[in-house]
Enzyme design. Structure first.
Site, short mmCIF file in Angstrom:
data_model
loop_
_atom_site.label_atom_id
_atom_site.label_comp_id
_atom_site.label_asym_id
_atom_site.label_seq_id
_atom_site.Cartn_x
_atom_site.Cartn_y
_atom_site.Cartn_z
N LYS A 1 -27.93 -39.97 12.65
CA LYS A 1 -27.97 -39.31 11.24
C LYS A 1 -29.16 -40.04 10.49
CE LYS A 1 -22.79 -39.16 11.26
NZ LYS A 1 -21.53 -39.72 10.48
N TYR B 1 -19.29 -29.79 9.26
CA TYR B 1 -18.41 -30.49 9.06
C TYR B 1 -17.17 -29.85 8.32
CZ TYR B 1 -20.74 -34.76 10.28
OH TYR B 1 -21.34 -36.12 10.77
N ASN C 1 -23.28 -44.05 9.01
CA ASN C 1 -22.72 -44.89 10.30
C ASN C 1 -23.57 -44.30 11.53
OD1 ASN C 1 -21.49 -42.52 10.37
ND2 ASN C 1 -19.56 -43.06 10.91
N HIS D 1 -23.16 -39.34 15.05
CA HIS D 1 -22.18 -38.46 15.35
C HIS D 1 -22.14 -38.22 16.72
CE1 HIS D 1 -19.43 -35.27 14.87
NE2 HIS D 1 -20.08 -34.41 15.78
N GLU E 1 -19.80 -27.56 18.72
CA GLU E 1 -20.66 -28.21 18.12
C GLU E 1 -22.29 -28.24 18.88
OE1 GLU E 1 -19.56 -32.36 17.74
OE2 GLU E 1 -18.18 -31.81 16.08
P1 IDP Z 1 -16.25 -39.81 13.59
O1 IDP Z 1 -17.74 -39.59 12.92
O2 IDP Z 1 -16.27 -41.16 13.94
O3 IDP Z 1 -15.82 -38.86 14.55
P2 IDP Z 1 -14.69 -38.47 11.49
O4 IDP Z 1 -13.39 -38.98 11.25
O5 IDP Z 1 -14.79 -37.23 12.24
O6 IDP Z 1 -15.55 -39.85 12.18
O7 IDP Z 1 -15.43 -38.45 9.88
C1 IDP Z 1 -16.72 -37.69 10.16
C2 IDP Z 1 -17.73 -38.69 9.50
O8 IDP Z 1 -17.32 -38.58 7.92
C3 IDP Z 1 -17.77 -40.03 9.70
O9 IDP Z 1 -18.52 -40.38 10.68
C4 IDP Z 1 -18.29 -40.54 8.43
O10 IDP Z 1 -19.69 -40.52 8.39
C5 IDP Z 1 -17.68 -39.62 7.61
N1 IDP Z 1 -16.32 -40.65 6.78
C6 IDP Z 1 -15.08 -40.64 7.48
N2 IDP Z 1 -14.14 -41.49 6.92
C7 IDP Z 1 -14.65 -41.52 5.81
C8 IDP Z 1 -14.26 -42.05 4.78
O11 IDP Z 1 -13.06 -42.67 4.63
N3 IDP Z 1 -14.99 -42.56 3.67
C9 IDP Z 1 -16.49 -42.04 3.78
N4 IDP Z 1 -16.94 -41.34 4.72
C10 IDP Z 1 -16.13 -41.14 5.69
#
Ligand code: IDP
Length: 142
Positions: free
Chosen positions: A11, A51, A114, A117, A128
């Site tokens: 990312k 997304y 974070n 992905h 994807e």
């Molecule tokens: P993942 O990336 O670990 O699979 P997902 O639940 O699929 O997690 O969420 C996709 C992305 O959305 C996350 O990597 C994160 O960057 C963002 N995200 C998920 N939950 C939150 C939240 O509660 N606040 C802000 N961003 C979030």
């Protein structure tokens, strides 16, 4: 175990930190091979489409803004059990909850930024990978 393919995205925060190589080394050290890769600065439309399943979530706007804030490195990883292996290497979505030694624990700052992905199931991996790569852009090394 079966040989699988999974989509990985390094990312914008991790690209900006210049840790692309360190992250790819973790995939390679775990036995995964990069079989396709490109650097892209996602458009709003590309990020929203990717997304789409999170469209109704309160963080959707922030997520799209973040994913379009700078270039990303998109890769297809191939190997035994690649989907779960990659998810284990990544660690929990929130870096503060990610286990020691995981990519998010070591390179990520927050749940928004974070670092990586990774596809979370065989169905999402298939969708994807096809979202970013044509079949002739994938180079299995056998
Ligand atoms: P993942 O990336 O670990 O699979 P997902 O639940 O699929 O997690 O969420 C996709 C992305 O959305 C996350 O990597 C994160 O960057 C963002 N995200 C998920 N939950 C939150 C939240 O509660 N606040 C802000 N961003 C979030």
């Amino acid at each position: 175990m079966a040989v699988e393919r999974t989509l990985s995205i390094i990312k914008p925060d991790a690209v900006a930190k210049n840790v692309v190589g360190q992250i790819i080394a973790r995939f390679e050290n775990a036995g995964l091979q990069v079989v396709a890769a490109k650097m892209v600065h996602l458009s709003q439309e590309q990020a929203e489409g990717f997304y789409a399943e999170h469209k109704e979530r309160p963080f959707f706007g922030d997520l799209v803004a973040f994913m379009t804030s700078g270039p990303v490195v998109v890769q297809v990883l191939e190997g035994e059990n690649a989907i779960l292996t990659n998810r284990d290497l990544m660690g929990a979505t929130n870096p503060k909850e990610a286990a020691e030694g995981t990519i998010r624990r070591d390179f990520a700052e927050s749940i928004d930024a974070n670092a990586v992905h990774g596809s979370d199931s065989a169905a999402s991996a298939e969708r994807e990978v096809a979202y970013f790569f044509n079949a002739d852009e994938i180079c299995p090394r056998g």
